[in-house]
Scaffold this active site. Structure first.
Site, short mmCIF file in Angstrom:
data_model
loop_
_atom_site.label_atom_id
_atom_site.label_comp_id
_atom_site.label_asym_id
_atom_site.label_seq_id
_atom_site.Cartn_x
_atom_site.Cartn_y
_atom_site.Cartn_z
N ALA A 1 4.60 103.76 27.10
CA ALA A 1 5.07 105.14 26.73
C ALA A 1 4.85 105.28 25.38
CB ALA A 1 6.72 104.80 26.84
N TYR B 1 1.62 107.93 23.37
CA TYR B 1 1.26 109.45 23.59
C TYR B 1 0.80 109.80 24.88
CZ TYR B 1 1.66 109.32 18.47
OH TYR B 1 2.19 109.00 17.20
N LYS C 1 6.98 98.10 26.97
CA LYS C 1 7.42 96.85 26.59
C LYS C 1 8.83 96.92 25.82
CE LYS C 1 3.96 94.78 24.44
NZ LYS C 1 2.94 94.25 23.57
N GLU D 1 -5.49 106.26 5.21
CA GLU D 1 -4.19 106.66 5.22
C GLU D 1 -3.32 105.53 4.90
OE1 GLU D 1 -3.42 108.27 9.31
OE2 GLU D 1 -3.95 110.35 8.30
N ASP E 1 -6.34 105.02 24.37
CA ASP E 1 -7.12 103.90 23.67
C ASP E 1 -7.91 102.94 24.57
OD1 ASP E 1 -6.58 105.32 21.55
OD2 ASP E 1 -5.64 103.72 20.46
N ALA F 1 -4.80 110.06 19.29
CA ALA F 1 -3.43 110.43 19.82
C ALA F 1 -3.80 111.93 20.27
CB ALA F 1 -2.51 110.44 18.80
N GLN F 2 -4.72 112.82 19.58
CA GLN F 2 -4.93 114.14 20.01
C GLN F 2 -5.61 114.03 21.57
OE1 GLN F 2 -7.44 117.86 18.10
NE2 GLN F 2 -7.77 115.85 17.36
#
Ligand code: FAD
Ligand code: NAD
Length: 408
Positions: A14, A16, A41, A173, A304, A321-322
């Protein structure tokens, strides 16, 4: 009377990709058309793209997660909190930690795992920015080092050295958040700011390889100004309980002592992929254009754990994620088509709107619709993107609950 069995769709993960598939499919499909089961999970979704903030301690870990049951339609989707262990493709079932589940259609959206390239000591001694718990552990470890430093009679300055391996988007980041957090930590734990060392080790000849050089230069000078030392063209060769060994080219490895080593140097697909016997490259399955695993009309792999080729450059799209969210939208449409026994499936065409890399709460760099952005404009855009991803999954209520509104 003949009763036809409804097809059963099982969605693993669950994040993206998986959550987007679920919320779109629940809107398209009637209760009588299919059974939908979502397996994850934990009972919460976390925003992987915000984990660098939770890891540095600039955002509380509860802000990056929300209850999955808040965004699914429980009259149409059964949620199972469990860990998937293996996929048995012949018997069309998934082995879970607490049982097993059969499927007619399966969506594998289990995300990625850190790629350690077999480098010695990384799994044992380095921290990763992987999920809510790893982020909490990293944040608390850094705080522990600061707290302990003051309590020791003989000061060990290396406790205050933090090494970040990899100057890709995750590493940069994290550094942006960390450099904002360090002055606060110094104040909280009575530590001299000048004793703290932040070192970023990057194997490639540049920070953010492949990104716009002018924006990269901006990011490097902003982070250097806030105290980051970059070791470029230098690879981490080993991680030890005391720090790391690094080398430039063929040079002899040298030691950098550090109380905290963060490994942010890439991802591979979920280990379930290889364990279940799929043909994969670094744990990622090269999927067909309709996002199904080759040779499997009943299995979609997205996010991914999948690999989708950009035909313009004949290289895979980077795992983002995009892409995972766009794949989730298409996966839902293709599942609906299969459930309705349509033969034609749509092909995935990524619509890359740009990339924004944050440098802390108030700064960022990015290219959006081809336009370069830096500073507060880029940072504003990053928060718009963060809020948009909430909106796409849970609409306005989720944005109001979890959104980022401190724009300047
Ligand atoms: P995920 O979103 O990671 O979700 C996987 C889900 O599967 C999780 O809920 C997990 O708990 C669950 N799961 C895993 N294993 C199991 C199992 N065995 N059983 C059951 N459930 C399981 N991308 C961007 O596009 N923009 C960004 O700004 C950006 N920023 C990022 C910042 C950071 C710090 C990081 C680490 C990544 C960032 N990315 C960004 C990349 C992006 O987060 C990933 O590409 C994206 O999360 C992949 O989505 P996914 O659905 O494949 O997996
Ligand atoms: P990455 O693969 O993009 O970058 C990893 C970096 O580590 C590379 O620059 C690589 O040269 C370096 N590296 C590899 N081995 C090394 C070694 N031994 N020593 C030193 N450096 C080494 O990985 P990432 O930054 O974790 O990003 C993963 C994915 O998530 C990417 O697709 C990225 O685009 C995406 N992401 C996007 C954003 C964003 O859009 N803002 C943010 C974070 C992550």
């Amino acid at each position: 009377m003949i009763t036809l069995r409804k097809p059963k769709v099982v969605i693993l993960g669950a994040g993206y990709g998986g959550l987007m598939t679920t919320v779109r499919l629940q809107k398209m499909i009637g209760v009588n058309e299919a059974d939908i089961v979502l397996v994850n999970k934990n009972d919460y979704h976390y925003e992987t793209t915000w984990l660098h903030e939770a890891s540095a301690g600039t955002l509380h870990h509860d802000r990056v997660r929300y209850d999955i049951r808040d965004v699914i339609d429980r009259s149409k989707v059964e949620f199972v909190e469990d860990t998937a262990l293996e996929i048995n493709r012949e018997e069309k079932k998934v082995i879970l930690e607490k049982g097993e589940i059969s499927y007619d259609y399966l969506v594998v959206a289990l995300g990625g795992e850190p790629e350690t390239f077999g480098i010695k000591g990384l799994k044992e001694y380095a921290f990763g920015i992987v999920n809510v718990n790893s982020s909490r552990q990293l944040r608390e470890h850094i705080e522990y080092q600061f707290a302990t430093y003051n309590m020791e009679e003989e000061k060990k300055d290396e406790r205050l050295a933090i090494v970040v391996g990899g100057a890709g988007f995750t590493g940069i980041e994290f550094l942006g958040e960390l450099t904002n957090r360090i002055p606060e930590l110094c104040h909280e734990y009575d530590v001299d700011f000048h004793k703290v060392k932040i070192i970023c080790v990057e194997a490639a000849p540049t920070v953010l390889p492949g990104f716009d050089p002018e924006l990269v230069q901006y990011a490097v000078s902003q982070l250097e100004r806030k105290g980051v030392e970059f070791l470029i063209g230098t690879a981490i060769k080993e991680c030890t309980p005391n720090g790391i060994l690094v080398a430039k080219g063929d040079e002899e490895p040298r030691e950098i002592k550090a109380g905290t080593v963060v490994w942010a140097a890439g991802v591979r697909g979920n280990s379930i992929i290889e364990k279940s016997g799929f043909e994969a490259m670094r744990g990622r399955v090269k999927v067909e254009k309709n996002l199904r695993a080759p040779g499997h009309d009943d299995i979609f792999i997205i996010g991914d754990s999948s690999l989708f080729i950009n035909e313009e450059i004949n290289r895979p799209y980077p795992p983002t994620a995009q892409i995972a969210m766009q794949q989730g939208e298409l996966c839902a449409r293709n599942l609906a088509a299969l459930i309705r026994e349509k033969k034609e499936l749509e092909e995935f065409k990524p619509d890359i709107k740009g990339t924004v890399c944050s440098l802390g709460e108030d700064d960022a760099i990015g290219v959006v619709y081809g336009k370069k952005l830096t500073g507060t404009k880029a940072s504003f855009m990053k928060k718009v993107i963060d809020n948009r991803s909430l909106f796409m999954i849970g609409g306005v209520p989720l944005v109001m609950k979890k959104g980022k509104f401190k724009f300047f």
